[in-house]
Write a protein that holds these residues in place. Structure first.
Motif, PDB file in Angstrom:
ATOM      1  N   LYS A  34       0.837  -1.195   0.000  1.00 37.39           N
ATOM      2  CA  LYS A  34       0.000   0.000   0.000  1.00 37.39           C
ATOM      3  C   LYS A  34       0.874   1.249   0.000  1.00 37.39           C
ATOM      4  CE  LYS A  34      -1.736  -2.172   3.461  1.00 37.39           C
ATOM      5  NZ  LYS A  34      -1.451  -3.566   3.050  1.00 37.39           N
ATOM      6  N   ALA A  35       0.398   2.271  -0.670  1.00 38.62           N
ATOM      7  CA  ALA A  35       1.201   3.473  -0.795  1.00 38.62           C
ATOM      8  C   ALA A  35       0.325   4.705  -0.966  1.00 38.62           C
ATOM      9  CB  ALA A  35       2.151   3.356  -1.992  1.00 38.62           C
ATOM     10  N   TRP A  36       0.926   5.841  -0.703  1.00 38.32           N
ATOM     11  CA  TRP A  36       0.324   7.141  -0.992  1.00 38.32           C
ATOM     12  C   TRP A  36       1.198   7.845  -2.023  1.00 38.32           C
ATOM     13  CZ3 TRP A  36      -4.342   8.857   0.546  1.00 38.32           C
ATOM     14  CH2 TRP A  36      -4.955   8.203   1.626  1.00 38.32           C
ATOM     15  N   PHE A  37       0.527   8.394  -3.011  1.00 37.33           N
ATOM     16  CA  PHE A  37       1.174   9.214  -4.020  1.00 37.33           C
ATOM     17  C   PHE A  37       0.494  10.576  -4.012  1.00 37.33           C
ATOM     18  CE2 PHE A  37       3.825   6.569  -6.987  1.00 37.33           C
ATOM     19  CZ  PHE A  37       3.768   5.389  -6.256  1.00 37.33           C
ATOM     20  N   VAL A  50       5.359   4.464   1.243  1.00 35.42           N
ATOM     21  CA  VAL A  50       5.013   3.080   0.911  1.00 35.42           C
ATOM     22  C   VAL A  50       5.034   2.236   2.169  1.00 35.42           C
ATOM     23  CG1 VAL A  50       5.710   1.016  -0.360  1.00 35.42           C
ATOM     24  CG2 VAL A  50       5.985   3.270  -1.412  1.00 35.42           C
ATOM     25  N   LEU A  51       4.069   1.347   2.275  1.00 31.15           N
ATOM     26  CA  LEU A  51       4.013   0.361   3.359  1.00 31.15           C
ATOM     27  C   LEU A  51       3.995  -1.015   2.711  1.00 31.15           C
ATOM     28  CD1 LEU A  51       3.675  -0.364   6.360  1.00 31.15           C
ATOM     29  CD2 LEU A  51       1.202  -0.136   6.045  1.00 31.15           C
ATOM     30  N   THR A  52       5.083  -1.761   2.896  1.00 30.74           N
ATOM     31  CA  THR A  52       5.170  -3.067   2.248  1.00 30.74           C
ATOM     32  C   THR A  52       4.357  -4.106   3.021  1.00 30.74           C
ATOM     33  OG1 THR A  52       7.083  -3.890   3.465  1.00 30.74           O
ATOM     34  CG2 THR A  52       7.525  -2.439   1.581  1.00 30.74           C
ATOM     35  N   THR A  53       4.188  -5.273   2.416  1.00 28.70           N
ATOM     36  CA  THR A  53       3.442  -6.341   3.080  1.00 28.70           C
ATOM     37  C   THR A  53       4.198  -6.891   4.289  1.00 28.70           C
ATOM     38  OG1 THR A  53       4.406  -7.936   1.541  1.00 28.70           O
ATOM     39  CG2 THR A  53       2.240  -7.024   0.974  1.00 28.70           C
ATOM     40  N   ARG A  54       5.495  -6.611   4.352  1.00 25.74           N
ATOM     41  CA  ARG A  54       6.278  -7.041   5.516  1.00 25.74           C
ATOM     42  C   ARG A  54       6.250  -6.004   6.631  1.00 25.74           C
ATOM     43  NH1 ARG A  54      11.748  -8.122   2.391  1.00 25.74           N
ATOM     44  NH2 ARG A  54      10.934  -6.288   1.347  1.00 25.74           N
ATOM     45  N   ASN A  58       8.768   3.176   3.430  1.00 25.58           N
ATOM     46  CA  ASN A  58       9.689   4.017   2.675  1.00 25.58           C
ATOM     47  C   ASN A  58       9.029   5.363   2.458  1.00 25.58           C
ATOM     48  OD1 ASN A  58      11.910   2.106   2.040  1.00 25.58           O
ATOM     49  ND2 ASN A  58      10.283   1.028   0.977  1.00 25.58           N
ATOM     50  N   TYR A  59       9.823   6.417   2.509  1.00 24.14           N
ATOM     51  CA  TYR A  59       9.283   7.756   2.357  1.00 24.14           C
ATOM     52  C   TYR A  59      10.098   8.554   1.340  1.00 24.14           C
ATOM     53  CZ  TYR A  59       6.802   6.830   6.720  1.00 24.14           C
ATOM     54  OH  TYR A  59       5.987   6.293   7.681  1.00 24.14           O
ATOM     55  N   ALA A  60       9.409   9.423   0.651  1.00 23.52           N
ATOM     56  CA  ALA A  60      10.112  10.375  -0.190  1.00 23.52           C
ATOM     57  C   ALA A  60      10.891  11.327   0.711  1.00 23.52           C
ATOM     58  CB  ALA A  60       9.125  11.157  -1.047  1.00 23.52           C
TER      59      ALA A  60
END
Length: 115
Positions: A34-37, A50-54, A58-60
């Motif tokens: 899942k992510a935000w753009f 970004v939020l990974t399945t694990r 991660n962030y800009a």
């Protein structure tokens, strides 16, 4: 049909906070990244967080230390807590879910930061 629904956008002054939420169908919530753009007028869409399945994030660079992405498994929602907002954060914010061979987008929610 898979639908992602964002909420929480609005008009806010610089330095204030907003929290965006995105409802993700339960059928894909756990298995999709899942992510935000965001996309500002005249600009390309860019990754915010970004939020990974694990469970890793991660962030800009332009939001590090100010924004936080998180998920609520019970509610099937992914949220973006935005603190210390700046005028340059003004954009339409989109929720994205990506899995094996599939990508889904929400319709976006407007965030406007202005004094």
């Amino acid at each position: 049909q898979v639908r992602l629904v964002e909420s929480g956008g609005g008009l806010v002054q610089p330095g204030r906070s907003l929290r965006l939420s995105c409802t993700v169908p339960s059928s894909i919530f756990r298995s999709y990244e899942k992510a935000w753009f965001r996309q500002a007028p005249g600009e390309p869409r860019e990754m915010v967080a970004v939020l990974t399945t694990r469970g890793t994030t991660n962030y800009a660079d332009f939001v590090k230390g100010r924004f936080t992405i998180s998920a609520d498994d019970a509610k099937n929602t992914v949220s973006l807590q935005m603190n210390m907002l700046k005028p340059e954060d003004t954009a339409v914010y989109y929720c994205k879910a990506a899995g094996t061979g599939y990508i889904y987008w929400g319709r976006g929610t407007q965030v406007t930061v202005t004094s």
